[in-house]
Design an enzyme around this catalytic site. Sequence first.
Site, PDB file in Angstrom:
ATOM      1  N   ASP A  98       0.875  -1.097  -0.011  1.00 42.21           N
ATOM      2  CA  ASP A  98      -0.013  -0.001   0.048  1.00 42.21           C
ATOM      3  C   ASP A  98       1.029   1.252   0.048  1.00 42.21           C
ATOM      4  O   ASP A  98       1.549   1.422   0.884  1.00 42.21           O
ATOM      5  CB  ASP A  98      -0.999   0.053   1.099  1.00 42.21           C
ATOM      6  CG  ASP A  98      -1.602   1.323   1.479  1.00 42.21           C
ATOM      7  OD1 ASP A  98      -1.870   1.911   0.275  1.00 42.21           O
ATOM      8  OD2 ASP A  98      -2.137   1.437   2.680  1.00 42.21           O
ATOM      9  N   ASN A 125      -0.216   4.649  -0.334  1.00 41.11           N
ATOM     10  CA  ASN A 125      -0.850   5.886   0.343  1.00 41.11           C
ATOM     11  C   ASN A 125      -1.616   5.788   1.629  1.00 41.11           C
ATOM     12  O   ASN A 125      -2.462   6.650   1.883  1.00 41.11           O
ATOM     13  CB  ASN A 125      -1.822   6.519  -0.960  1.00 41.11           C
ATOM     14  CG  ASN A 125      -3.014   5.487  -1.177  1.00 41.11           C
ATOM     15  OD1 ASN A 125      -3.084   4.405  -0.594  1.00 41.11           O
ATOM     16  ND2 ASN A 125      -3.833   5.793  -2.006  1.00 41.11           N
ATOM     17  N   ASP A 163      -4.086   4.039   2.958  1.00 43.79           N
ATOM     18  CA  ASP A 163      -5.496   3.639   2.841  1.00 43.79           C
ATOM     19  C   ASP A 163      -5.693   2.108   3.234  1.00 43.79           C
ATOM     20  O   ASP A 163      -6.938   1.738   3.285  1.00 43.79           O
ATOM     21  CB  ASP A 163      -6.301   4.255   1.615  1.00 43.79           C
ATOM     22  CG  ASP A 163      -5.963   3.323   0.367  1.00 43.79           C
ATOM     23  OD1 ASP A 163      -5.047   2.313   0.562  1.00 43.79           O
ATOM     24  OD2 ASP A 163      -6.441   3.423  -0.636  1.00 43.79           O
ATOM     25  N   ASP A 208      -1.637  -1.274  -3.898  1.00 47.40           N
ATOM     26  CA  ASP A 208      -2.145  -0.478  -5.008  1.00 47.40           C
ATOM     27  C   ASP A 208      -0.848  -0.507  -6.104  1.00 47.40           C
ATOM     28  O   ASP A 208       0.167  -1.000  -5.860  1.00 47.40           O
ATOM     29  CB  ASP A 208      -2.627   1.038  -4.652  1.00 47.40           C
ATOM     30  CG  ASP A 208      -1.516   1.683  -3.808  1.00 47.40           C
ATOM     31  OD1 ASP A 208      -0.188   1.436  -3.947  1.00 47.40           O
ATOM     32  OD2 ASP A 208      -1.950   1.881  -2.645  1.00 47.40           O
ATOM     33  N   ASP A 254      -5.381 -10.424 -15.527  1.00 44.57           N
ATOM     34  CA  ASP A 254      -6.477 -11.296 -15.207  1.00 44.57           C
ATOM     35  C   ASP A 254      -7.651 -11.505 -16.138  1.00 44.57           C
ATOM     36  O   ASP A 254      -8.322 -10.041 -15.809  1.00 44.57           O
ATOM     37  CB  ASP A 254      -6.600 -11.258 -13.680  1.00 44.57           C
ATOM     38  CG  ASP A 254      -7.040 -12.907 -13.187  1.00 44.57           C
ATOM     39  OD1 ASP A 254      -7.709 -13.579 -13.864  1.00 44.57           O
ATOM     40  OD2 ASP A 254      -6.304 -13.202 -11.816  1.00 44.57           O
ATOM     41  N   GLU A 303      -6.832 -21.138 -16.232  1.00 47.69           N
ATOM     42  CA  GLU A 303      -7.226 -21.581 -15.055  1.00 47.69           C
ATOM     43  C   GLU A 303      -8.297 -22.889 -15.375  1.00 47.69           C
ATOM     44  O   GLU A 303      -9.493 -22.727 -15.579  1.00 47.69           O
ATOM     45  CB  GLU A 303      -7.975 -20.556 -13.888  1.00 47.69           C
ATOM     46  CG  GLU A 303      -8.147 -21.363 -12.646  1.00 47.69           C
ATOM     47  CD  GLU A 303      -9.089 -20.617 -11.695  1.00 47.69           C
ATOM     48  OE1 GLU A 303      -9.020 -20.644 -10.552  1.00 47.69           O
ATOM     49  OE2 GLU A 303     -10.126 -19.915 -12.384  1.00 47.69           O
ATOM     50  N   HIS A 327      -4.249 -17.412  -4.864  1.00 46.75           N
ATOM     51  CA  HIS A 327      -5.059 -16.516  -4.131  1.00 46.75           C
ATOM     52  C   HIS A 327      -6.135 -17.295  -3.588  1.00 46.75           C
ATOM     53  O   HIS A 327      -6.968 -16.681  -2.701  1.00 46.75           O
ATOM     54  CB  HIS A 327      -5.235 -15.243  -4.745  1.00 46.75           C
ATOM     55  CG  HIS A 327      -6.211 -15.561  -5.922  1.00 46.75           C
ATOM     56  ND1 HIS A 327      -5.670 -16.287  -7.076  1.00 46.75           N
ATOM     57  CD2 HIS A 327      -7.412 -15.303  -6.339  1.00 46.75           C
ATOM     58  CE1 HIS A 327      -6.696 -16.599  -8.171  1.00 46.75           C
ATOM     59  NE2 HIS A 327      -7.666 -15.754  -7.558  1.00 46.75           N
TER      60      HIS A 327
END
Length: 561
Positions: free
Chosen positions: A21, A23, A25, A29, A98, A257, A329
């Site tokens: 990250d 920034n 939040d 990103d 993706d 996949e 994931h």
Amino acid sequence: MERKWWHDKVAYQIYPKSFMDSNGDGIGDLQGIIRKLDYLKDLGVDILWLSPIYCSPLADEGYDISDYYAIDPRFGTMEDMEELIAEAKKRGLTILMDLVVNHCSDEHEWFKKACEDPEGRYGKFFYLRDKDPGGKLPTNWRSYFGGPSWAELPGTDKLYLHVFHTKQPDLNWENPELREEVYRNIRWWMEKGIGGFRIDAIINIKKPAVFHDYPADRDDGLSSIQNMLLEAEGIGEFLGEMRDKAFAPYDAFTVGEVFNEREEDIPLFIGDGGYFSTMFDFTAEIFGRSEKGWFDTKRLTIDDFRECMFAAHRKIGDIGFYSTIIENHDEPRGVSRYLTDEMRTEGGKKALATVYFLRRGLPFIYQGQEIGMENKRIRTVAELDDISSIDAYKVAVDAGISKERALETLTFFSRDNARTPMQWNEEAHAGFTKGEPWLAENPNYTCINVQEQLGREDSVLAYYKKLIALRKDPGYKETFVYGAFEPLPDCGHNVIAYLRKGGAQTILVAANFNTGERQIKLPAGGCTGGKTLLVNEGEAAFDGSVLTLKGLQAAVILLKI
Ligand code: TEU
Ligand code: CA
């Protein structure tokens, strides 16, 4: 087999929301990824697959896309994306997007227009059926994330099909206009300078010609989507068309996949001129799955893992290249799934890395795998973010499983395990964010993190770098990349051993997952005059006929035969 530029590369999967990250939040990103490109270059990987970063309500964490041509503001802007592609290119890295086109989001404008006018152009982009006044659904298919796969098309008297979540309406691939929209999008991204795509859930795009019920397999009266898929014929027409119209003009690299592929389909999918460049080998991931739910899944042992690996190689031979993984994931952390508590030392983690990485195929590393990140203990359902895990918990409890056991199942299988923040250092929130992370980090980041391992020669990270360098070493590349894969059977319980043969040399890859010493009998000629190319810990002891491995030891040896 025709040789391709990507065969000798190594791929790395980034789950952007949890990578870095920039920034504060709490959400990873694109600028965060840009900051870490030098780290990835130094690791030695070449191809970066980004899980979805398109505009999305994030109901399924980006696998529900509301605009295929825009970056979700939480991840950055299109300028950030262009910068990422350019910065990656400078370092010789290729970006894969993706491709999620079995379904879009119910917040996509196509779906909104379908609601306004179900009989119009966009109604035909989806699978719509009239609502039955008696309430009977068109079919009894159970969606992957639980419940019926039909939902009301808002503001109409129709239903739409969603094989995943209700917020993921299935796109109607039978409609050529929809297919052209998909190809246009692929070409648009290729023009931006990406190298290709990982292709999501693609096997679901073909439905049977006639929609009907199947025998129920749980008390909910519904039937697994697998039954419908088994009956669907002719997916090749769509995949071949997509290859010809969208991928081939750019020589795009594509990885499918694909689950439960039929053996006879492998040449069509990933043989020379196949639909995709490669597809994942999920043999070990699907081992022991049960129709009843995650709670009933049979856990695999190292012996099962070995048999899955050997079976996959028997199936593929030299038809093409699988992409090999130990996690992604959607799966638990590999070191938590395949290794028992006793085996889960740094030595054991390196041994697991050795045997999967040096198979024939394109190795993928999932973020954090290179430092040996582990599953996280899940203590309450409230901690869960993943829709699939929330459903799995409910399914277990409904089946009469105790809450404790249901939570244990999730600690083992939850997709959130792989989605906790990347562990960069021992600062707050593992150095992932200066704010509050969207998903809590694994508390073990104080011991397992990149910074600590970068400073240590014998770390898991340092070992991954050695494995990557070994596979790319010009002296062994021919053997590791193109050489045949030959199992060494009967090496005993908790031992995995195989030979790689090619380029006029034979290399033995062997790992002992027992905590005690084991001996491996070598093929005639054995190791006399052999050379150790890599060992996870200590030294490899061998003579003419036997390799002796200490507990949790793995070795890679160039044999003189
Ligand atoms: O996964 C496809 C898929 O079949 C998954 O349901 C998988 O079986 C499951 O996650 C195992 O726990 C892809 C994506 O990888 C996944 O993240 C998405 O949720 C899914 O498609 C829908 O797009
Ligand atoms: Ca951010």
